[in-house]
Design a protein around this motif. Structure first.
Motif, PDB file in Angstrom:
ATOM      1  N   SER A  73       0.846  -1.189   0.000  1.00 50.56           N
ATOM      2  CA  SER A  73       0.000   0.000   0.000  1.00 50.56           C
ATOM      3  C   SER A  73       0.878   1.235   0.000  1.00 50.56           C
ATOM      4  O   SER A  73       1.706   1.422   0.893  1.00 50.56           O
ATOM      5  CB  SER A  73      -0.915   0.030   1.219  1.00 50.56           C
ATOM      6  OG  SER A  73      -1.585   1.278   1.281  1.00 50.56           O
ATOM      7  N   THR A  74       0.692   2.069  -1.009  1.00 54.49           N
ATOM      8  CA  THR A  74       1.360   3.360  -1.054  1.00 54.49           C
ATOM      9  C   THR A  74       0.313   4.465  -0.948  1.00 54.49           C
ATOM     10  O   THR A  74       0.547   5.585  -1.361  1.00 54.49           O
ATOM     11  CB  THR A  74       2.179   3.526  -2.352  1.00 54.49           C
ATOM     12  OG1 THR A  74       1.289   3.473  -3.474  1.00 54.49           O
ATOM     13  CG2 THR A  74       3.234   2.451  -2.471  1.00 54.49           C
ATOM     14  N   LEU A 134       3.407   1.750   3.225  1.00 49.97           N
ATOM     15  CA  LEU A 134       4.427   2.786   3.149  1.00 49.97           C
ATOM     16  C   LEU A 134       3.828   4.147   3.464  1.00 49.97           C
ATOM     17  O   LEU A 134       2.698   4.439   3.076  1.00 49.97           O
ATOM     18  CB  LEU A 134       5.052   2.823   1.749  1.00 49.97           C
ATOM     19  CG  LEU A 134       5.741   1.544   1.279  1.00 49.97           C
ATOM     20  CD1 LEU A 134       6.348   1.754  -0.106  1.00 49.97           C
ATOM     21  CD2 LEU A 134       6.801   1.107   2.259  1.00 49.97           C
ATOM     22  N   ASP A 135       4.607   4.965   4.144  1.00 50.53           N
ATOM     23  CA  ASP A 135       4.193   6.318   4.482  1.00 50.53           C
ATOM     24  C   ASP A 135       5.089   7.368   3.828  1.00 50.53           C
ATOM     25  O   ASP A 135       5.035   8.535   4.182  1.00 50.53           O
ATOM     26  CB  ASP A 135       4.201   6.512   5.996  1.00 50.53           C
ATOM     27  CG  ASP A 135       3.142   5.661   6.679  1.00 50.53           C
ATOM     28  OD1 ASP A 135       2.048   5.497   6.107  1.00 50.53           O
ATOM     29  OD2 ASP A 135       3.421   5.143   7.772  1.00 50.53           O
ATOM     30  N   SER A 136       5.921   6.932   2.893  1.00 52.51           N
ATOM     31  CA  SER A 136       6.745   7.845   2.105  1.00 52.51           C
ATOM     32  C   SER A 136       7.046   7.170   0.768  1.00 52.51           C
ATOM     33  O   SER A 136       6.864   5.960   0.619  1.00 52.51           O
ATOM     34  CB  SER A 136       8.056   8.189   2.830  1.00 52.51           C
ATOM     35  OG  SER A 136       8.961   7.117   2.757  1.00 52.51           O
ATOM     36  N   THR A 137       7.510   7.942  -0.181  1.00 56.88           N
ATOM     37  CA  THR A 137       7.766   7.399  -1.520  1.00 56.88           C
ATOM     38  C   THR A 137       9.139   6.743  -1.653  1.00 56.88           C
ATOM     39  O   THR A 137       9.366   6.003  -2.601  1.00 56.88           O
ATOM     40  CB  THR A 137       7.652   8.505  -2.581  1.00 56.88           C
ATOM     41  OG1 THR A 137       8.573   9.558  -2.255  1.00 56.88           O
ATOM     42  CG2 THR A 137       6.247   9.057  -2.648  1.00 56.88           C
ATOM     43  N   GLU A 174      10.248  -2.103  -2.419  1.00 53.41           N
ATOM     44  CA  GLU A 174       9.118  -2.924  -1.983  1.00 53.41           C
ATOM     45  C   GLU A 174       8.245  -3.447  -3.129  1.00 53.41           C
ATOM     46  O   GLU A 174       7.626  -4.489  -3.006  1.00 53.41           O
ATOM     47  CB  GLU A 174       8.240  -2.141  -1.000  1.00 53.41           C
ATOM     48  CG  GLU A 174       8.901  -1.847   0.323  1.00 53.41           C
ATOM     49  CD  GLU A 174       9.132  -3.095   1.167  1.00 53.41           C
ATOM     50  OE1 GLU A 174       8.606  -4.180   0.860  1.00 53.41           O
ATOM     51  OE2 GLU A 174       9.860  -2.981   2.163  1.00 53.41           O
ATOM     52  N   ILE A 175       8.197  -2.739  -4.249  1.00 47.94           N
ATOM     53  CA  ILE A 175       7.297  -3.143  -5.330  1.00 47.94           C
ATOM     54  C   ILE A 175       7.851  -4.332  -6.127  1.00 47.94           C
ATOM     55  O   ILE A 175       7.105  -5.029  -6.810  1.00 47.94           O
ATOM     56  CB  ILE A 175       6.971  -1.950  -6.263  1.00 47.94           C
ATOM     57  CG1 ILE A 175       5.672  -2.228  -7.019  1.00 47.94           C
ATOM     58  CG2 ILE A 175       8.131  -1.650  -7.202  1.00 47.94           C
ATOM     59  CD1 ILE A 175       5.086  -1.035  -7.714  1.00 47.94           C
ATOM     60  N   ARG A 176       9.132  -4.598  -6.006  1.00 45.48           N
ATOM     61  CA  ARG A 176       9.758  -5.683  -6.781  1.00 45.48           C
ATOM     62  C   ARG A 176       9.069  -7.029  -6.600  1.00 45.48           C
ATOM     63  O   ARG A 176       8.882  -7.770  -7.556  1.00 45.48           O
ATOM     64  CB  ARG A 176      11.224  -5.828  -6.391  1.00 45.48           C
ATOM     65  CG  ARG A 176      12.077  -4.753  -6.949  1.00 45.48           C
ATOM     66  CD  ARG A 176      13.552  -5.042  -6.702  1.00 45.48           C
ATOM     67  NE  ARG A 176      14.295  -3.847  -7.032  1.00 45.48           N
ATOM     68  CZ  ARG A 176      15.073  -3.206  -6.191  1.00 45.48           C
ATOM     69  NH1 ARG A 176      15.255  -3.654  -4.977  1.00 45.48           N
ATOM     70  NH2 ARG A 176      15.693  -2.126  -6.573  1.00 45.48           N
ATOM     71  N   ASP A 177       8.691  -7.355  -5.368  1.00 48.05           N
ATOM     72  CA  ASP A 177       8.101  -8.665  -5.110  1.00 48.05           C
ATOM     73  C   ASP A 177       6.641  -8.578  -4.657  1.00 48.05           C
ATOM     74  O   ASP A 177       6.099  -9.529  -4.117  1.00 48.05           O
ATOM     75  CB  ASP A 177       8.927  -9.446  -4.089  1.00 48.05           C
ATOM     76  CG  ASP A 177       9.026  -8.748  -2.741  1.00 48.05           C
ATOM     77  OD1 ASP A 177       8.733  -7.541  -2.663  1.00 48.05           O
ATOM     78  OD2 ASP A 177       9.397  -9.415  -1.769  1.00 48.05           O
TER      79      ASP A 177
END
Length: 86
Positions: A5-6, A37-40, A46-49
């Motif tokens: 979650s972003t 996540l609370d920041s970019t 994190e999105i890799r897997d």
């Protein structure tokens, strides 16, 4: 399965994914790894897997790094901020 979650906004707390939702999801589905996540900054790592992404927007760079992504979910009706040219 990993859900990323972003969905956050520093100026609008109502647009942030609540902590109690994370706790509820992980208690009902213990085999799901939920990352909020609370920041970019950590998005690319994190999105890799991640299998599922819950986000308000997605950059082309992040999309290119998503090697396992099967589902993109957004909490809004407009898709303008999440569509990227393919």
């Amino acid at each position: 399965m990993k859900i990323l979650s972003t969905a956050f906004h520093p100026d609008f707390p109502a647009w942030c994914f609540p902590d109690w939702c994370v706790e509820e999801i992980t208690s009902v589905f213990p085999d799901v790894r939920f990352v909020k996540l609370d920041s970019t900054e950590p998005i690319l790592d994190e999105i890799r897997d991640a299998d599922v992404l819950f986000a308000w927007k997605l950059t082309e760079r992040a999309f290119d790094g998503a090697k396992k992504l099967k589902w993109i979910h957004t909490g809004m009706s407009g898709m303008t901020w999440i569509l990227i040219p393919l």
